[in-house]
Design a protein around this motif. Structure first.
Motif, short mmCIF file in Angstrom:
data_model
loop_
_atom_site.label_atom_id
_atom_site.label_comp_id
_atom_site.label_asym_id
_atom_site.label_seq_id
_atom_site.Cartn_x
_atom_site.Cartn_y
_atom_site.Cartn_z
N SER A 8 0.82 -1.21 0.00
CA SER A 8 0.00 0.00 0.00
C SER A 8 0.85 1.26 0.00
CB SER A 8 -0.89 0.04 1.26
OG SER A 8 -1.63 -1.14 1.39
N GLY A 9 2.16 1.11 0.16
CA GLY A 9 2.99 2.29 0.39
C GLY A 9 4.08 2.49 -0.65
N SER A 10 5.26 2.87 -0.14
CA SER A 10 6.34 3.30 -1.04
C SER A 10 7.00 2.15 -1.79
CB SER A 10 7.40 4.03 -0.22
OG SER A 10 8.30 3.09 0.32
N GLY A 11 6.95 0.97 -1.20
CA GLY A 11 7.48 -0.19 -1.89
C GLY A 11 8.98 -0.39 -1.75
N SER A 12 9.58 0.12 -0.66
CA SER A 12 11.02 -0.11 -0.51
C SER A 12 11.32 -1.58 -0.27
CB SER A 12 11.62 0.78 0.59
OG SER A 12 11.25 0.32 1.86
N ASN A 13 10.41 -2.29 0.39
CA ASN A 13 10.61 -3.74 0.56
C ASN A 13 10.49 -4.48 -0.78
OD1 ASN A 13 11.09 -4.85 3.39
ND2 ASN A 13 9.53 -3.28 3.76
N PHE A 14 9.59 -4.01 -1.63
CA PHE A 14 9.49 -4.58 -2.98
C PHE A 14 10.85 -4.43 -3.67
CE2 PHE A 14 9.33 -3.33 -7.43
CZ PHE A 14 8.80 -4.48 -8.01
N LEU A 85 3.47 -9.84 1.44
CA LEU A 85 2.78 -8.61 1.83
C LEU A 85 3.83 -7.64 2.37
CD1 LEU A 85 -0.32 -10.04 3.77
CD2 LEU A 85 0.02 -9.80 1.31
N ALA A 86 4.03 -6.55 1.65
CA ALA A 86 5.08 -5.60 2.02
C ALA A 86 4.43 -4.25 2.30
CB ALA A 86 6.10 -5.49 0.90
N GLY A 87 3.92 -4.10 3.52
CA GLY A 87 3.23 -2.86 3.86
C GLY A 87 1.86 -2.82 3.20
N TYR A 88 1.14 -3.92 3.28
CA TYR A 88 -0.19 -3.99 2.67
C TYR A 88 -1.23 -3.83 3.76
CZ TYR A 88 -4.02 -5.63 -0.26
OH TYR A 88 -5.19 -5.71 -0.97
N ASN A 106 4.16 -11.96 5.55
CA ASN A 106 4.02 -10.53 5.81
C ASN A 106 5.26 -10.06 6.56
OD1 ASN A 106 2.65 -7.95 6.14
ND2 ASN A 106 2.37 -8.51 8.29
N ILE A 107 5.63 -8.80 6.36
CA ILE A 107 6.70 -8.22 7.18
C ILE A 107 6.10 -7.16 8.07
CG2 ILE A 107 7.44 -6.55 5.39
CD1 ILE A 107 10.37 -7.55 6.71
N HIS A 108 6.52 -7.19 9.35
CA HIS A 108 5.99 -6.24 10.33
C HIS A 108 7.16 -5.56 11.05
CE1 HIS A 108 2.97 -4.56 12.99
NE2 HIS A 108 3.84 -4.75 13.97
N PRO A 109 7.06 -4.23 11.26
CA PRO A 109 8.22 -3.53 11.82
C PRO A 109 8.28 -3.51 13.35
CG PRO A 109 6.57 -1.94 11.15
CD PRO A 109 6.00 -3.30 10.84
N SER A 110 8.10 -4.67 13.98
CA SER A 110 8.34 -4.80 15.43
C SER A 110 8.63 -6.26 15.71
CB SER A 110 7.13 -4.33 16.25
OG SER A 110 6.11 -5.30 16.24
N VAL A 174 14.81 0.20 11.51
CA VAL A 174 14.08 -1.08 11.38
C VAL A 174 13.96 -1.45 9.90
CG1 VAL A 174 11.87 -2.24 11.76
CG2 VAL A 174 12.84 -0.82 13.57
N LEU A 175 13.64 -0.46 9.07
CA LEU A 175 13.45 -0.71 7.64
C LEU A 175 14.72 -1.29 7.00
CD1 LEU A 175 11.10 -0.40 5.65
CD2 LEU A 175 11.99 1.84 5.04
N PHE A 176 15.86 -0.80 7.45
CA PHE A 176 17.14 -1.30 6.95
C PHE A 176 17.24 -2.81 7.19
CE2 PHE A 176 21.71 -2.12 7.58
CZ PHE A 176 22.19 -1.66 6.37
N LYS A 177 16.82 -3.24 8.37
CA LYS A 177 16.83 -4.69 8.68
C LYS A 177 15.80 -5.43 7.83
CE LYS A 177 19.65 -5.15 12.11
NZ LYS A 177 20.68 -5.88 12.54
N GLU A 178 14.62 -4.81 7.67
CA GLU A 178 13.56 -5.46 6.91
C GLU A 178 14.04 -5.83 5.51
OE1 GLU A 178 9.72 -3.51 6.79
OE2 GLU A 178 10.15 -2.49 8.66
N HIS A 179 14.82 -4.93 4.93
CA HIS A 179 15.23 -5.12 3.53
C HIS A 179 16.11 -6.36 3.36
CE1 HIS A 179 14.38 -0.62 2.68
NE2 HIS A 179 13.30 -1.34 2.74
C1 GRF Z 1 7.40 -1.59 6.41
O1 GRF Z 1 7.88 -0.99 7.57
C2 GRF Z 1 6.72 -2.89 6.72
O2 GRF Z 1 7.25 -3.55 7.82
C3 GRF Z 1 5.32 -2.44 7.06
O3 GRF Z 1 5.08 -1.39 6.15
C4 GRF Z 1 6.29 -0.78 5.76
C5 GRF Z 1 6.35 -0.80 4.26
O4 GRF Z 1 7.40 -0.04 3.78
N1 GRF Z 1 4.41 -3.54 7.02
P1 GRF Z 1 7.75 -0.04 2.23
O5 GRF Z 1 6.47 0.36 1.49
O6 GRF Z 1 8.21 -1.40 1.84
O7 GRF Z 1 8.81 1.00 2.09
#
Ligand code: GRF
Length: 217
Positions: A8-14, A85-88, A106-110, A174-179
């Motif tokens: 739903s967002g910027s898509g940095s995880n994509f 699911l990346a920020g969906y 799904n990825i969750h930031p906690s 946190v986002l840095f780790k998510e990637h």
């Molecule tokens: C991430 O922090 C993810 O954990 C959460 O939504 C954010 C999505 O960021 N579910 P991005 O759109 O991938 O930049």
């Protein structure tokens, strides 16, 4: 693995997933992107990687069944066999959950189960972490079930909370780790190394991801 990314967002995880594929660290094919928001940044990133992207917002449909059918048609058309699911920010409809059993991450930031659940997304998570004064937060990749953030955990990694953190500085750390974590978790599924028993997963065979210790049997 024929992968669909929902965002739903910027898509940095994509983008992190796309880069891991390009670097041959993740043996998957990005087939399609689905978003509930036409203005989401993910569409632009998808274009950069020549991945088709669609906007499908359940709220635009009076009948849920019509929405679900459209979604399923896209997934079938692109031969999707796994969903990230990346920020969906929408729930996954039950027929899609049934069509992809243990095939949706799904990825969750906690560090779940802390700071998860309905309404806990984006900066709200990091604001709550700071309000509680916890010393550690992190990122979690988990399987998706019918509730928010409750499915079996696959990978987790801690991130320290610093004294002068703001929701923004913490989110960035946190986002840095998510990637790194999300592509790594997906690759475990490519290698069929995730054994699932009810609420727990075990990583079997091969080298273990950072911070994991194989339990003694
Ligand atoms: C991430 O922090 C993810 O954990 C959460 O939504 C954010 C999505 O960021 N579910 P991005 O759109 O991938 O930049």
């Amino acid at each position: 693995m024929n992968l669909a990314v929902f965002a739903s967002g910027s898509g940095s995880n994509f983008q992190a997933i796309a880069q891991a594929i390009a670097a041959d660290k993740l043996k998957a094919r990005l087939c399609v992107v689905i978003s509930n928001a036409a203005t989401a940044g993910i569409h632009e990133r998808a274009k950069q990687y020549s991945v088709p992207s669609f906007t499908l917002n359940p709220r635009d449909f009076t009948e849920e069944a019509v929405y679900v059918q459209k979604l399923m048609n896209i997934l079938q058309q692109y031969h999707v066999d796994f969903i990230a699911l990346a920020g969906y920010l929408r729930k996954i409809p039950t027929p899609v959950l049934s069509a992809f059993p243990n095939r949706i991450l799904n990825i969750h930031p906690s560090l779940l189960p802390a700071f998860g659940g309905k309404g806990m997304y984006g900066h709200r998570v990091h604001e709550a972490v700071l309000a509680h004064g916890v010393r550690w937060t992190g990122a979690t990749v988990h399987l998706v079930d019918s509730e928010y953030d409750t499915g079996p955990i696959v990978l987790q990694e801690p991130v320290p909370v610093r004294q002068h953190d703001t929701p923004e500085t913490l989110a960035a750390r946190v986002l840095f780790k998510e990637h790194r974590l999300f592509p790594e978790a997906l690759q475990l599924f490519v290698e069929q190394r995730v054994h699932i028993t009810e609420q727990r997963t075990t990583i079997i065979d091969g080298p273990l991801p950072r911070g994991y210790h194989r339990p003694k049997t």
